[in-house]
Scaffold this motif. Structure first.
Motif, PDB file in Angstrom:
ATOM      1  N   GLY A   1       9.937 -13.823  -1.342  1.00 55.94           N
ATOM      2  CA  GLY A   1      10.187 -13.655  -2.773  1.00 55.94           C
ATOM      3  C   GLY A   1       8.939 -13.946  -3.597  1.00 55.94           C
ATOM      4  N   ILE A   2       8.201 -14.985  -3.231  1.00 52.66           N
ATOM      5  CA  ILE A   2       6.961 -15.316  -3.938  1.00 52.66           C
ATOM      6  C   ILE A   2       5.948 -14.191  -3.765  1.00 52.66           C
ATOM      7  CG2 ILE A   2       5.035 -16.941  -4.074  1.00 52.66           C
ATOM      8  CD1 ILE A   2       6.987 -19.081  -2.914  1.00 52.66           C
ATOM      9  N   ARG A   3       5.809 -13.720  -2.514  1.00 56.59           N
ATOM     10  CA  ARG A   3       4.840 -12.658  -2.233  1.00 56.59           C
ATOM     11  C   ARG A   3       5.185 -11.381  -2.988  1.00 56.59           C
ATOM     12  NH1 ARG A   3       5.577 -12.093   3.060  1.00 56.59           N
ATOM     13  NH2 ARG A   3       4.138 -13.809   3.506  1.00 56.59           N
ATOM     14  N   ASN A   4       6.441 -11.005  -3.014  1.00 57.47           N
ATOM     15  CA  ASN A   4       6.845  -9.787  -3.715  1.00 57.47           C
ATOM     16  C   ASN A   4       6.569  -9.888  -5.210  1.00 57.47           C
ATOM     17  OD1 ASN A   4       7.753  -8.667  -1.311  1.00 57.47           O
ATOM     18  ND2 ASN A   4       9.881  -9.297  -1.629  1.00 57.47           N
ATOM     19  N   ALA A   5       6.809 -11.066  -5.770  1.00 53.75           N
ATOM     20  CA  ALA A   5       6.537 -11.263  -7.197  1.00 53.75           C
ATOM     21  C   ALA A   5       5.043 -11.138  -7.491  1.00 53.75           C
ATOM     22  CB  ALA A   5       7.055 -12.626  -7.641  1.00 53.75           C
ATOM     23  N   LEU A   6       4.214 -11.731  -6.642  1.00 56.40           N
ATOM     24  CA  LEU A   6       2.767 -11.658  -6.833  1.00 56.40           C
ATOM     25  C   LEU A   6       2.259 -10.220  -6.698  1.00 56.40           C
ATOM     26  CD1 LEU A   6       1.701 -14.848  -4.833  1.00 56.40           C
ATOM     27  CD2 LEU A   6       1.555 -14.534  -7.308  1.00 56.40           C
ATOM     28  N   VAL A   7       2.744  -9.506  -5.690  1.00 58.67           N
ATOM     29  CA  VAL A   7       2.315  -8.115  -5.492  1.00 58.67           C
ATOM     30  C   VAL A   7       2.719  -7.257  -6.685  1.00 58.67           C
ATOM     31  CG1 VAL A   7       2.688  -6.043  -4.098  1.00 58.67           C
ATOM     32  CG2 VAL A   7       2.320  -8.253  -2.977  1.00 58.67           C
ATOM     33  N   MET A   8       3.947  -7.443  -7.180  1.00 54.96           N
ATOM     34  CA  MET A   8       4.414  -6.656  -8.321  1.00 54.96           C
ATOM     35  C   MET A   8       3.535  -6.905  -9.544  1.00 54.96           C
ATOM     36  SD  MET A   8       6.149  -6.699 -11.424  1.00 54.96           S
ATOM     37  CE  MET A   8       7.142  -8.197 -11.490  1.00 54.96           C
ATOM     38  N   LEU A   9       3.209  -8.164  -9.815  1.00 58.55           N
ATOM     39  CA  LEU A   9       2.404  -8.483 -10.992  1.00 58.55           C
ATOM     40  C   LEU A   9       0.967  -8.004 -10.838  1.00 58.55           C
ATOM     41  CD1 LEU A   9       3.751 -12.087 -11.681  1.00 58.55           C
ATOM     42  CD2 LEU A   9       4.237 -10.035 -13.011  1.00 58.55           C
TER      43      LEU A   9
ATOM     44  N   GLU B   1       0.011  -5.326  -8.975  1.00 56.70           N
ATOM     45  CA  GLU B   1      -0.014  -3.860  -8.992  1.00 56.70           C
ATOM     46  C   GLU B   1       0.381  -3.271 -10.340  1.00 56.70           C
ATOM     47  OE1 GLU B   1       2.547  -2.699  -5.801  1.00 56.70           O
ATOM     48  OE2 GLU B   1       0.909  -2.700  -4.337  1.00 56.70           O
ATOM     49  N   ASN B   2       1.004  -4.073 -11.200  1.00 55.38           N
ATOM     50  CA  ASN B   2       1.487  -3.576 -12.500  1.00 55.38           C
ATOM     51  C   ASN B   2       0.944  -4.454 -13.631  1.00 55.38           C
ATOM     52  OD1 ASN B   2       3.775  -1.491 -11.680  1.00 55.38           O
ATOM     53  ND2 ASN B   2       3.961  -3.256 -10.323  1.00 55.38           N
ATOM     54  N   PRO B   3      -0.345  -4.308 -13.947  1.00 58.29           N
ATOM     55  CA  PRO B   3      -0.952  -5.173 -14.971  1.00 58.29           C
ATOM     56  C   PRO B   3      -0.294  -5.045 -16.335  1.00 58.29           C
ATOM     57  CG  PRO B   3      -2.439  -3.384 -14.344  1.00 58.29           C
ATOM     58  CD  PRO B   3      -1.327  -3.389 -13.356  1.00 58.29           C
ATOM     59  N   GLU B   4       0.167  -3.849 -16.689  1.00 57.54           N
ATOM     60  CA  GLU B   4       0.815  -3.703 -18.001  1.00 57.54           C
ATOM     61  C   GLU B   4       2.149  -4.443 -18.032  1.00 57.54           C
ATOM     62  OE1 GLU B   4      -0.224  -2.638 -20.900  1.00 57.54           O
ATOM     63  OE2 GLU B   4      -2.166  -2.404 -19.918  1.00 57.54           O
TER      64      GLU B   4
END
Length: 404
Positions: free
Chosen positions: A357-365, A367-370
């Motif tokens: 869950g932590i990793r997915n949150a970090l990757v999402m943020l 990859e999606n700077p906006e």
């Protein structure tokens, strides 16, 4: 406070010789504020943001008209050999300093049992006693002091056991003391009212005391001190803040970051650690450690990062989460410390020990700077509403309502 009791002439000749004595005297209200041994420590005040909360409690009592007495215990009298000995040695010495005619007491339950018992013992009714001319009964109608305790952490026994497992995994001792739990729970049961810092903390303490005896005074943040950077910092920096890396879940954050290695080189973030130092080897991504940071220097560290991640295993509420939000960072944290934001809008809530869950949150943020910037703006707006002035207002309202 003292009252006059005047029963009038007695119709019963057998008790003609009973007299009633009392006095009434208007005095300034007095409160004992006993925040524990660290409150006066200059090093603690230099580094710990939570001292501000205790200052607000003291200020709130003074603004309500109380003359506030704070016990000062000589550090040489505090036995540091164990958690229980530290608690009891402080509490017993502080109890010996308690003045008479007190209207209110406020302190953390774990450090207050002896003081609470001392105050309650002082307000037993005076018993009859004999005099040469007959039996004289002096009747006192005292107003016992209102006993308040404040709680900042959860009360779940399973969470303590979970922490003990974590410390064992890292080869560190953890004081899983049943005596400490008894002290804490007994003080809670003896007090008149409990002030909790969050709904989560209230829920766990409602297993010990009735829910209607617990009120919430949320913590705040200084949004003038903690502000976003004028220019966004380069790269993708993840900040961890905490004095206890095991309890605050730093190991799970590092595991999550390490697992990002195969994804792509450009996804590798930089980890900044403030509040503690840990030994790290061959982790595959850049790390910058600050160790203990004076509180006044923390705003600049926040402003140089993009995300604040504290996957804590046990907390009541984390000041760092609100400080990060005010600084324009997106918080990633565990359920109880996620109560200060809206999941998915102004922060991301993850489960305990949830590396994926932590990793997915970090990757999402990353990859999606906006999306990250939008969430950071929402976090800032929310933090601006969570003021220390509101914390004090809530605290004073609780004291006034219970004290009436």
């Amino acid at each position: 406070m003292k009252a006059i009791f005047s029963p009038g002439p007695s119709p019963d000749p057998t008790i003609e010789n009973i007299s009633y004595e009392s006095q009434i005297k208007e005095e300034e209200m007095k409160a004992i504020f006993s925040p524990g041994p660290s409150y006066h420590d200059p090093e603690v005040r230099k580094y710990a943001g939570w001292v501000r909360i205790l200052d607000l409690y003291r200020e709130g009592l003074e603004e309500l008209g109380y003359e506030v007495f704070i016990p000062k215990v000589d550090p040489s009298l505090i036995d540091q050999s164990s958690t229980v000995s530290k608690i009891l040695s402080y509490d017993v010495v502080a109890a010996s300093q308690i003045p008479t005619d007190v209207d209110l007491f406020l302190g953390p339950p774990g450090y207050s049992l002896a003081q609470i018992m001392m105050l309650k013992d002082r307000h037993w009714p005076t018993l009859p006693y004999s005099e040469d001319d007959g039996v004289t009964m002096k009747i006192h109608i005292p107003t016992p002091p209102k006993i308040f305790t404040y709680v900042w952490n959860n009360q779940d026994w399973w969470r303590d056991q979970q922490l003990a497992e974590e410390y064992k995994r890292f080869g560190r001792p953890y004081d899983l003391s049943l005596t400490w739990r008894w002290i804490n729970e007994t003080a809670l049961k003896l007090c008149d009212h409990v002030i909790a810092c969050s709904p989560w903390v209230k829920k766990t303490h409602a297993k010990i005391v009735p829910e209607n005896k617990i009120s919430i005074s949320f913590w705040g943040v200084d949004s003038q001190m903690f502000t976003p950077a004028e220019v966004e910092p380069p790269g993708f920096r993840v900040l961890f803040v905490g004095g206890d890396p095991i309890r605050k879940g730093l190991g799970y954050l590092i595991d999550a970051l390490f697992g990002m290695n195969p994804l792509a080189t450009q996804l590798l973030p930089e980890l900044w650690i403030a509040g503690c130092e840990v030994e790290l080897r061959d982790i595959g991504f850049p790390v910058k450690q600050f160790g203990m940071v004076p509180f006044a220097q923390m705003p600049e560290i926040y402003r140089q990062c993009h995300v604040l991640c504290i996957p804590t295993l046990e907390d009541g509420i984390a000041l760092a989460i609100q400080e990060g939000m005010a600084s324009g960072l997106v918080p990633i944290t565990s359920p109880e410390t996620a109560e200060v934001f809206e999941d998915g809008k102004s922060g991301i809530k993850v489960g305990y020990r949830d590396v994926d869950g932590i990793r997915n949150a970090l990757v999402m943020l990353k990859e999606n700077p906006e999306k990250r910037r939008e969430m950071a703006r929402e976090a800032r707006v929310l933090a601006e509403q969570q003021t220390w002035a509101e914390t004090k207002r809530q605290f004073k309202e609780i004291i006034k309502e219970v004290d009436e």
